[in-house]
Design a protein around this motif. Structure first.
Motif, short mmCIF file in Angstrom:
data_model
loop_
_atom_site.label_atom_id
_atom_site.label_comp_id
_atom_site.label_asym_id
_atom_site.label_seq_id
_atom_site.Cartn_x
_atom_site.Cartn_y
_atom_site.Cartn_z
N TRP A 25 14.56 -15.44 -49.18
CA TRP A 25 14.09 -16.89 -49.33
C TRP A 25 12.63 -16.67 -50.25
N LEU A 26 11.98 -15.95 -49.94
CA LEU A 26 10.79 -15.92 -50.62
C LEU A 26 10.92 -15.29 -52.08
N PHE A 27 11.84 -14.48 -51.93
CA PHE A 27 12.17 -13.89 -53.43
C PHE A 27 12.37 -15.25 -54.09
N LEU A 28 13.46 -16.04 -53.83
CA LEU A 28 13.82 -17.25 -54.28
C LEU A 28 12.59 -18.19 -54.71
N TYR A 29 11.76 -18.21 -53.67
CA TYR A 29 10.45 -19.09 -54.03
C TYR A 29 9.71 -18.55 -55.12
N ILE A 30 9.26 -17.27 -55.06
CA ILE A 30 8.57 -16.78 -55.99
C ILE A 30 8.99 -16.74 -57.41
N LYS A 31 10.27 -16.45 -57.45
CA LYS A 31 11.10 -16.51 -58.46
C LYS A 31 11.01 -17.63 -59.20
N TYR A 32 11.49 -18.82 -58.59
CA TYR A 32 11.99 -20.13 -59.07
C TYR A 32 11.21 -21.32 -58.69
N ARG A 33 9.70 -20.98 -58.21
CA ARG A 33 9.13 -22.34 -57.62
C ARG A 33 8.61 -23.18 -58.64
N ASN A 34 8.43 -22.60 -59.85
CA ASN A 34 8.19 -23.68 -60.91
C ASN A 34 9.12 -23.66 -61.92
N ALA A 35 10.48 -23.16 -61.83
CA ALA A 35 11.44 -23.43 -62.67
C ALA A 35 12.36 -24.67 -62.77
N TYR A 36 12.20 -25.41 -61.88
CA TYR A 36 12.92 -26.77 -61.72
C TYR A 36 11.88 -27.97 -61.44
N ASP A 37 10.71 -27.78 -61.97
CA ASP A 37 9.68 -28.89 -61.73
C ASP A 37 10.32 -30.24 -62.15
N GLN A 38 11.00 -30.36 -63.45
CA GLN A 38 11.38 -31.63 -63.97
C GLN A 38 12.24 -32.05 -63.05
N VAL A 39 13.26 -31.24 -62.56
CA VAL A 39 14.35 -31.78 -61.49
C VAL A 39 13.77 -32.15 -60.20
N ILE A 40 12.84 -31.43 -59.72
CA ILE A 40 12.15 -31.89 -58.57
C ILE A 40 11.64 -33.18 -58.78
N ASP A 41 10.69 -33.31 -59.74
CA ASP A 41 9.99 -34.75 -59.71
C ASP A 41 10.77 -35.73 -60.03
N TYR A 93 24.92 -40.44 -64.34
CA TYR A 93 24.06 -39.57 -63.26
C TYR A 93 24.80 -38.77 -62.38
N ALA A 94 26.12 -38.94 -62.20
CA ALA A 94 26.87 -38.19 -61.47
C ALA A 94 26.79 -36.90 -61.20
N GLU A 95 26.83 -35.91 -62.26
CA GLU A 95 26.64 -34.42 -62.34
C GLU A 95 25.36 -34.10 -62.09
N PHE A 96 24.31 -34.96 -62.60
CA PHE A 96 22.89 -34.58 -62.07
C PHE A 96 23.02 -34.75 -60.56
N TYR A 97 23.28 -35.82 -59.98
CA TYR A 97 23.23 -35.87 -58.51
C TYR A 97 24.16 -34.91 -57.75
N HIS A 98 25.20 -34.60 -58.36
CA HIS A 98 25.95 -33.44 -57.75
C HIS A 98 25.27 -31.89 -57.63
#
Length: 218
Positions: free
Chosen positions: A20-36, A83-88
């Motif tokens: 989990w920590l590995f994923l957190y460190i590696k990807y924590r800023n990789a999907y900011d636009q999706v998260i927002d 937006y179906a594929e995005f929400y999937h």
């Protein structure tokens, strides 16, 4: 209870925590636009969804399988085809995030209490959460279909009255579509956008009625 079981659960829990920590460190800023773009009111703890997105990326998981396509179709009834594929993607990533977050907690609690059942319950709870996310989609789809079934006769009545009053089909459609914000009217509004983009009125209305007929029959 043997401490061997406790050590095993502690080892498994530690492995998943490190992963989990590995994923957190590696990807924590990789999907900011999706998260927002995620509505945090609809998607609890959406801030950690990058864990699931990272897992999908890391293992090159194909989420557009036959089962995935069925889910996309269901989701399109809630959020629209656009937006179906995005929400999937969001729902799949969220489900994986919850699973990977809860799973090590269950094993660690089982190890601390030296109770295998706690570890098992942690695994079961994580799996049930995955089913819950899927069940929520089906629940929302069914509720939406019921709303459409309830509002369809009134919508058709309004549309027919306007046509009989002398309005052309396009104008009557627009007038009815923007008179309400319930699901069936929102679908009509999507058709309005497509009409403004040059799609023939007759084709859109025919497709719309076919789709609503399918929704009612399902």
């Amino acid at each position: 209870m043997s401490f061997t079981s406790s050590y095993v659960m502690a080892g498994i829990g530690t492995f998943f925590i490190l992963f989990w920590l590995f994923l957190y460190i590696k990807y924590r800023n990789a999907y900011d636009q999706v998260i927002d773009a995620i509505d945090k009111k609809k998607f609890m703890f959406g801030e950690i969804y990058f864990i699931g997105f990272g897992f999908i990326t890391l293992f090159h998981i194909n989420i557009k399988t036959e089962r995935g396509s069925k889910k996309i179709k269901e989701i399109s009834e809630i959020y629209g085809r656009k937006y179906a594929e995005f929400y999937h993607y969001v729902i799949t990533g969220g489900s994986i995030s919850y699973f990977l977050t809860l799973l090590p907690m269950g094993f660690c609690l089982g190890a601390i209490a030296n109770n295998v059942m706690l570890g098992v319950l942690g695994v079961v709870a994580s799996a049930l959460l995955l089913e819950y996310m899927s069940g929520e989609i089906k629940k929302n789809v069914n509720e939406r279909r019921e709303d459409i079934l309830e509002d369809l006769p009134q919508m058709l009545s309004k549309f027919t009255l306007l046509i009989n009053a002398g309005l052309i089909v396009r104008d009557a459609w627009f007038k009815v579509a923007y008179a309400n914000d319930k699901p069936i009217y929102k679908e009509m509004q999507e058709a309005c956008v497509e009409m403004n983009n040059g799609v023939p009125v007759r084709r859109l209305i025919t497709n719309f009625m076919k789709q609503e007929n399918k929704n009612i029959q399902v």
